[in-house]
Scaffold this active site. Structure first.
Site, PDB file in Angstrom:
ATOM      1  N   GLU A 175       0.799  -1.229   0.000  1.00  0.00           N
ATOM      2  CA  GLU A 175       0.000   0.000   0.000  1.00  0.00           C
ATOM      3  C   GLU A 175       0.831   1.278   0.000  1.00  0.00           C
ATOM      4  O   GLU A 175       0.755   2.099   0.935  1.00  0.00           O
ATOM      5  CB  GLU A 175      -0.965   0.012   1.189  1.00  0.00           C
ATOM      6  CG  GLU A 175      -1.906  -1.171   1.200  1.00  0.00           C
ATOM      7  CD  GLU A 175      -2.940  -1.107   2.322  1.00  0.00           C
ATOM      8  OE1 GLU A 175      -2.901  -0.172   3.137  1.00  0.00           O
ATOM      9  OE2 GLU A 175      -3.796  -2.017   2.368  1.00  0.00           O
TER      10      GLU A 175
ATOM     11  N   GLU B 168      -5.329  -8.715   0.825  1.00  0.00           N
ATOM     12  CA  GLU B 168      -6.004  -8.302   2.060  1.00  0.00           C
ATOM     13  C   GLU B 168      -7.460  -8.034   1.743  1.00  0.00           C
ATOM     14  O   GLU B 168      -7.776  -7.400   0.725  1.00  0.00           O
ATOM     15  CB  GLU B 168      -5.427  -6.984   2.610  1.00  0.00           C
ATOM     16  CG  GLU B 168      -4.099  -7.086   3.294  1.00  0.00           C
ATOM     17  CD  GLU B 168      -3.662  -5.739   3.897  1.00  0.00           C
ATOM     18  OE1 GLU B 168      -4.531  -4.891   4.203  1.00  0.00           O
ATOM     19  OE2 GLU B 168      -2.442  -5.564   4.050  1.00  0.00           O
TER      20      GLU B 168
END
Ligand code: IFM
Length: 443
Positions: free
Chosen positions: A165, A348
């Site tokens: 991320e 995720e």
């Protein structure tokens, strides 16, 4: 209910991150990282810290057993840069490498595919003191770190994710200050942090590929389809701008060697000649973190003149994030239709809810079960429609240190009692375990 069947070999598992679960922040020569500093400055909402967290550093055998008992065949974890290189560069801390060596052996022993992520936000503080992700100087140290870790583990770990991320690191760490290192450097600060992570990633991918063959190299991006809250042209333009910041700098950087033209007014001097070739790399596998869509509107004075619009949604998690499983289907279809259907996996997906521990000690987290079921079903539908999805890893195995929220938000399928550190599987653990073992979800 209709049953959706997944193909044999589909990856089922969970993801974790070193800083969020390991604790032991002073153990065995580990150096300080930006999150230690940010926490010490009193920036965590509930006043907690990750000094102990889940104490995974000492209790990892129990956690590997939880993965094994669930019937998972994949586990993504991150490696703590400050455990390997306590000052970010230079002397290697052998004890840090030894820790991951033991963990990897145990994961393999359990019949689980270890998927390592090199950077999940625990930047060594000495590197931040030299500019952190604002500085191009970080590229070399990250590539060196990648080389050191893979030299030790790549004989057994075959899947290597570079970053986790980068968009969150850039926006929250260098734009809004909600995450470590806590800067509010505005649009240019965000784009610098993003671009320098892209460059570091490109250098690390090349460094690893130069020394190893037969690995699956990739990265993990938090992707959120952006849409405008309504038909107003200024809101449509805001959604396009935010899509460029949030999704496309990272994604189109590595996959296409492109920097979004719409961001040029904010990016003067950041992208230098030759950079985009250095950023682009033919990765083998892209990890997608998906939590929700983003619904945006124009608002002058905000970063990039964009702010949250009305998501028009009636299901929300305890993070106040909308529950939008169709967005995951749309995202996977977008890769199939617009990116040549590369191999991807859900690295995720999960939700925080305010869990209740019943008198008998059980946790019936029905909302989380419904969340996981709906998203797994979206993946199943995407697979049936030809999307190249290789696996689904939930976030997260354990309740853990949720960054600026501290220990107050629980994403785990296993509850952690932060007083006793006891682990208690929730209903969601049993749900995902049944899906992993059967390869079928009733949706
Ligand atoms: O806890 C984080 C994780 O570190 C990165 N992805 C989102 C999760 C939930 O906020």
């Amino acid at each position: 209910m209709a049953a959706i069947t997944f193909p044999p070999g589909f990856l089922w598992g969970a993801s974790t991150a070193a800083y969020q679960i390991e604790g032991a922040i002073h153990a065995d020569g580990r150096g300080p990282c930006v999150w230690d500093t940010y926490t010490a400055a009193g920036r965590i909402q509930d006043g907690s810290s990750a000094a102990v967290a889940c104490d995974h550093y000492h209790r990892w055998p129990e956690d590997v057993a939880l993965l094994k008992d669930a019937g998972f065949n994949a586990y993504r974890f991150s490696i703590a840069w400050p455990r390997i290189l306590p000052t970010g560069t230079g002397a290697v801390n052998a004890a840090g490498l030894d820790f991951y060596d033991r963990l990897v052996d145990a994961v393999l022993e359990a019949g689980i595919r270890p998927m390592a992520c090199l950077y999940h936000w625990d930047l060594p503080q000495p590197l931040e003191d030299r500019g952190g992700w604002q500085s191009r100087e970080i590229v070399g140290p990250f590539a060196d770190y990648a080389r050191i870790v893979t030299a030790r583990l790549a004989d057994r770990v075959k899947d290597w994710m570079m970053l986790n991320e980068p968009n969150v690191v850039a926006t929250h760490g260098y734009g809004t200050g909600e995450h470590a290192p806590g800067h509010q450097f505005g649009e240019a600060g965000i784009l610098k942090a993003l671009h320098h992570q892209n460059l570091a990633q490109g250098a690390a991918l090349r460094a690893i590929a130069a020394e190893h063959s037969g690995l699956t190299l990739g990265t993990v991006i938090n992707l959120q389809p952006c849409r405008a809250e309504d038909d107003k042209p200024e809101n449509a333009a805001a959604a396009v701008r935010w899509d460029a910041v949030w999704n496309r700098v990272a994604l189109d950087g590595v996959l296409k060697g492109e920097f979004p033209a719409v961001l040029a007014p904010y990016a003067e001097g950041i992208v230098q000649p030759g950079d985009l070739e250095a950023v682009r790399y033919p990765i083998d596998l892209l990890g997608i973190n998906y939590y929700s869509r983003m619904t945006m509107k124009h608002e002058a004075g905000r970063l990039f003149d964009v702010w949250w619009g009305d998501a028009h949604c009636d299901r929300w998690t305890a993070m106040a994030w909308p529950v939008q499983p169709d967005g995951l289907y749309d995202l996977l279809a977008h890769f199939r239709d617009d990116y040549g259907n590369p191999a991807v996996f859900v690295a995720e997906n999960g939700a925080a809810y305010d869990d209740v521990v019943e008198a008998d000690g059980r946790i019936h987290d029905a909302e989380r079960v419904a969340f996981l079921r709906d998203h797994v079903a979206a993946v199943g539908r995407a697979l049936a429609d030809g999307c190249n999805v290789k696996g689904y890893l939930c976030w997260s195995l354990l309740d853990n240190f949720e960054w600026g929220f501290g220990l107050s938000k629980r994403f785990g399928i296993v509850r952690v009692d932060y007083d006793t550190l006891a682990r208690t599987p929730k209903d969601s653990y049993r749900f995902l375990s049944t899906v992993a073992k059967s390869g079928v979800v009733e949706a």
